[in-house]
Design a protein around this motif. Structure first.
Motif, PDB file in Angstrom:
ATOM      1  N   LYS A 134       5.065   2.662  -4.716  1.00  0.00           N
ATOM      2  CA  LYS A 134       4.627   2.449  -3.334  1.00  0.00           C
ATOM      3  C   LYS A 134       4.387   3.778  -2.623  1.00  0.00           C
ATOM      4  O   LYS A 134       3.484   3.892  -1.808  1.00  0.00           O
ATOM      5  CB  LYS A 134       5.645   1.619  -2.570  1.00  0.00           C
ATOM      6  N   GLU A 141      -1.232  -3.619  -2.343  1.00  0.00           N
ATOM      7  CA  GLU A 141      -0.482  -4.864  -2.154  1.00  0.00           C
ATOM      8  C   GLU A 141       0.443  -5.151  -3.338  1.00  0.00           C
ATOM      9  O   GLU A 141       1.508  -5.743  -3.182  1.00  0.00           O
ATOM     10  CB  GLU A 141      -1.464  -6.024  -1.947  1.00  0.00           C
ATOM     11  N   ASN A 144       4.183  -4.321  -2.929  1.00  0.00           N
ATOM     12  CA  ASN A 144       4.950  -4.905  -1.838  1.00  0.00           C
ATOM     13  C   ASN A 144       5.857  -5.983  -2.397  1.00  0.00           C
ATOM     14  O   ASN A 144       5.463  -6.774  -3.245  1.00  0.00           O
ATOM     15  CB  ASN A 144       4.024  -5.518  -0.780  1.00  0.00           C
TER      16      ASN A 144
END
Length: 150
Positions: A134, A141, A144
């Motif tokens: 991340k 996405e 996440n």
């Protein structure tokens, strides 16, 4: 620092120390950032739901690599700094060798990246990989944490 930031500063390789358990020598290994990151990323591309917030078996049991100095197979492991603040996290991520870290090291990383840090080592290891990915791809996405994979 994201992949774009690294590339804008012309940082394309990450170097770290490796120790051979046979010849007892320490030497440096370099990884191409983008190439190695995509190898790590591919583990997440497979159905994330199947991982169930547990580290992939390849990550939990990293194999020692061939020593470039003495040539022995399964001999060299990354050097992990004694001080937690000096651990070369990016080198360990790209080498897929975060599994050599202790649970204490992993929990410390998760604490500072605001990731869950409780549970078994394979769970904390998963969140360490996820947190580092991340950082490198903040808008992706895929990295996440969502409730559909619990």
């Amino acid at each position: 620092m994201s992949l774009e930031n690294l590339e804008s500063k012309q940082i394309t390789t990450i170097t770290g120390d490796v120790h051979c358990r046979h010849c007892k020598k320490v030497y440096q290994v370099s990884y191409h950032v983008r190439e190695r990151f995509f190898e790590v990323e591919n583990v997440f591309v497979t159905p994330k739901k199947g991982l169930r917030e547990r580290a992939h078996p390849v990550w939990t049991n990293p194999k020692p690599v061939r020593c470039e100095l003495c040539g022995r197979d399964k001999a060299a492991k990354p050097v992990i700094a004694d001080r937690k603040s000096q651990i070369n996290w990016l080198f360990l991520l790209l080498g897929k060798t975060l599994g050599y870290c202790t649970l204490e090291h992993l929990r410390n990383f998760c604490k500072h990246s605001k990731s869950p840090r409780t549970g078994a080592k394979d769970r904390v290891l998963y969140f360490t990989y996820m947190g580092l990915c991340k950082i490198l791809e903040p808008n992706r996405e895929l990295f996440n944490r969502d409730s559909s994979c619990l």
